[in-house]
Design an enzyme around this catalytic site. Structure first.
Site: not given
Length: 420
Positions: A272-273
């Site tokens: 997850c950025v």
């Protein structure tokens, strides 16, 4: 002119001062020597002045050198400062204030911002690089919306103390759950019995997740991949299939290697950025809790803002029709922020929906992608539901397994030096 300096190798008994650091080449350097030994920049400038073509990796080497030397003094040595955290701090307030000037500007800005963010996401995702841009944007958006709520909406008198306390508690719970999520997704550690030897480096490679090291020195494990005996022969096929050539470990079932973090994650779901970390076995529950807290706080805050700036309209329709809201800049700014928060909330609501569906079918995002690629899964409801049929034991059993899965990622007989 660029000066030259001699490099010293790091002595473990000689601690770093607050302005010293270990550069990306493994040499000991000082913040005051930031303009020394700039071979990459010298080479690029020399080629430019001589009108020679630049080498393919010239720009990337210059950027790597500059980012490596952007440091801030710290107690145990200068810490690297990621320049990607700065753009959201400047651009978000500027864009929101521009969008509040006129409704046409609002439409333009609120359309362009998501497009630019998506473009930057695909740009960094294609390069498999780590960036703090999205985490900075997420945190700053949360705190900036809360700041505007305190300074612009609350003084209007339409928000009572209980409502203000509810929004404040929601922001606090979101941050706390995010901190818990950032502790780590659960890493696959090498088994001490299978470890042949280790090689220690003073400077970790940039592609390795810092949370995996937890402040320790980077160690490369040389493992005994080949097994002997009857048990080794029986498990040879399984080990070959689950062997990670990068981390030199045999991955347990459902674990996967993240090419962005550079490590293997237990029950890897996805990278997850927005939290700049992987979502895995140890932090999947807290990740969902972060989404729930954020969405509840955002939806409640949006409703309070719309009630304040559009008192004559229904909350469900005020976002699309709020006459005279642009007559006053303060009201227009609050209305624009409500629209911005709605766009973010819509995206995260879709993410939460996918996560809840995957948990209900006991499938991770990584497993769903692999199954679709190999055409071994059922796709229902236009791709919202991906059923691999491998681990699913029914809705209730799947949720019980998810809520009770262990966070342990290391054998109990490991030493402290092995855990970090």
């Amino acid at each position: 002119m660029f000066c030259t300096r001699s490099r010293r190798t790091l002595d473990q008994d000689d601690p770093l001062c607050c302005c010293e650091y270990i550069d990306r080449h493994g040499g000991r350097s000082h913040m005051a020597a930031c303009c020394c030994d700039c071979e990459d920049l010298d080479d690029a400038c020399d080629r430019w002045m001589k009108k020679k073509p630049q080498s393919p990796d010239s720009l990337s080497r210059v950027i790597a050198t500059i980012s490596d030397r952007l440091r801030v003094p710290w107690i145990s040595g200068a810490r690297q400062f990621d320049i990607s955290v700065i753009p959201p701090l400047i651009l978000l307030p500027v864009f929101l204030h521009i969008a509040a000037l006129h409704y046409l500007l609002g439409i333009l800005v609120l359309t362009a911002v998501p497009i630019m963010v998506l473009w930057y996401y695909y740009f960094t995702h294609r390069k498999k690089g780590r960036t703090l841009f999205f985490l900075s944007l997420a945190l700053f958006s949360l705190f900036y919306m809360f700041y505007l709520f305190i300074t612009e909406v609350a003084p209007r008198g339409d928000v009572n103390h209980l409502q203000l306390a509810a929004v404040t508690a929601g922001v606090a719970l979101t941050v706390i759950s995010l901190i818990i999520t950032k502790r780590g997704p659960g890493y696959v550690r090498p088994c001490p019995a299978d470890t042949h030897s280790t090689v220690t480096y003073h400077k970790p490679p940039p592609e390795v997740d810092a949370a995996y090291l937890n402040g320790a020195q980077h160690q490369v494990v040389i493992a005994n991949h080949e097994q002997t005996g009857e048990s080794g022969t029986a498990q040879q096929g399984v080990q070959r299939r689950n062997w990670c050539a990068v981390c030199k470990v045999v991955r347990p079932p459902r674990a996967g290697h993240c090419r962005i973090c550079g490590v293997c994650i237990l029950r890897l779901d996805h990278h997850c950025v927005w939290i700049n970390s992987c979502v895995g076995q140890a932090n999947h529950r807290s990740f969902l809790l972060t989404l729930v807290f954020f969405l509840l706080t955002s939806l409640y805050g949006i409703s309070l803002v719309l009630r304040s700036v559009c008192p004559d309209q229904n909350v469900m329709t005020a976002l699309f029709y709020c006459p005279d809201v642009y007559n006053q800049f303060s009201s227009a700014l609050c209305f624009t922020c409500a629209w911005y928060s709605s766009i973010v909330t819509g995206g995260l609501l879709h993410l939460l929906l996918l996560q809840l569906i995957n948990v209900s079918f006991n499938v991770t995002e990584r497993e769903a992608r692999l199954a679709l690629r190999e055409k071994t899964a059922r796709s229902l409801l236009w791709g919202l539901i991906i059923d691999t049929g491998v681990y699913s034991q029914g809705f209730r059993s799947n949720w019980i397994e998810f809520m009770t899965m262990s966070k342990a990622s290391e054998p109990s007989n490991q030493k402290l030096s092995d855990l970090v």
